[in-house]
Design a protein around this motif. Sequence first.
Motif: not given
Length: 600
Positions: A533-545
């Motif tokens: 399944t396609p998913t979005f980009h992003g890091s833990a730092a991005d998501m937590a922010g």
Amino acid sequence: MSKRILSHWQRQVLADLGAIANAFPGDVEMIGKFRLDRSQSMRFRLRLRTADMPRVFGGLPLGEQEEFVVTVGASDLTPPRIEVDHLRFLHHAHVLQGHRLCLYLDPSREWDPIGGFGSFIDRLVDWLGEAASGRFDAQTALYHAVGGVLHATPGAPTVVVRSPLPSGKRAHHGWLVARTPHRFDLLLDRRPVLERADHVPIVVLDADLPFGAGTNFRTFLRTVDAPYHGKLTPGVHLRGRIDTGLSATVLTVLGASAIRKADGTAQRLIIAVPHPTGDSPHLIAASIPASGADHLRGLIRSNRKSSSMICVDPAEIDPTTSLEWWQVSDERREVTIRRDSARPVTAYTGKTVHVWGCGGLGSWIAEYVVRAGAKRVILCDPGVISGGLLVRQNFVEADVGSTKVEALARRLRAISDTVEVTASDAMMPGEGDLAEVDLIIDATVSIAISRVLDGLAAALEQRPVLAQVATDARTGTLGAMTVSMPPLRVGPLTIDREAGKQIAKDGTYEAFHALWRPSTSGDEIIPTRGCSTPTFHGSAADMAGVAGSLTSILGAHLGAGTAVSGTHLISLPHGEAGPLRTFVPALSPPAGPLPADETM
């Protein structure tokens, strides 16, 4: 043996002091000569003219001049220490054990060595002025009830206290329950399940201990009876009763607890020390090692030959019996202020919150809500954790293979003893679980779930606050949150789409246009080969922010006191769009329902 020589910092202190004395003759001067001790600390006497400092009744009793003992370490990483060799300052705020002046509550933030010894003198003069004018608050003085010093033996465990102590009694029963090798919880009622709880007496003293509680068992008992033992000098103000014979009570309650335990068992004690300004007592915890506890048991058995009463003469206690001080994490509400008490997230305290979708945003939001004090959290997500999710979701290696909700529930329960966490591996709970809910946070990015929430908003007279959160597929640095608050009968999906129409017309917020457009090629990723399944980009730092910002904004909504609905848009400072934030208020409900085939 190494030769004792002055360090660069100590030489600078002497040079600075000489320059100050020359600039202000008669106001500042060193008396005699300095000396170096074995630890390479430099000590000298300092005299200050204090005659012109304003004074009030009850303030620090300053004379025309005051003398101090200054200790300067070899390094400028910590400020000099300053003490007096009299007890005229005893019981005043920020005076430790009657003689050490606490000029810096937090040296790491308040001490800047760039100012040299001159900045230390300035600090001392300001401190004396504040103290003599009575502007210090004794309620905030560090550990004031036990001489201003922290009683904690290095490496000893910590006792967590959350229950208020009963009033009106000299002694109370308590039980210590081991949570980890370095943590014990103090309970005031022995519950049936706590078979391995260790009984600990709690003794309430008559007065504070201005010089501390002692370094071994014998000196502690002597201090309990006479807090000023060996310290009495003319002009010293006494507080509380002296020579009360309280040590006999301490030994009785300690002995009653120790004699019921097996030989070779340590004995613990909680001491409640009255605070000089009143209110709740300060708590310290002591542990008598097994050898000392066995010595106490031996005295009790010997004395029982003549009396059935537990009676031990303090003079019989072996003076070599040591005492280990355990640090107390005092979390009683009457003595502790939450560090987030002035922040928006306090609106979650005591709330029942649903988090639907425990992925990139939901897994972080759930943690923040629990840390903020939510009473109950219901997690919904059918997903299972794979290793690739650890890059941006709030899970660890040991969670791989577990369902998201069970792994997240374990983490949330480890964060808080009081939160009730319910885990469901469905996309949403049943209708019966939607009663008595304060807030539903939808992080699923599911159109079907959005339709359900719109239906709840329209159908329920008494309904929770509804919020939907999302991020962008290309960077994971944009955040969108739509909030629907009662009594509005329109749900997040309808509000979100109306907001999208307004944002699309405003070029200022072009970066957010992508949140309402279908993803283009390259925006999403295929994390693994095959049917993934396609998913979005992003890091833990991005998501937590993003999650942290949206959680705080939602908290501000809940605590505002007025029902405001609408869509919040944020961009993290490091994102391509730079720091942006806007709010689109919800418009009046449209005339008809949304088309069934319209997409987000």
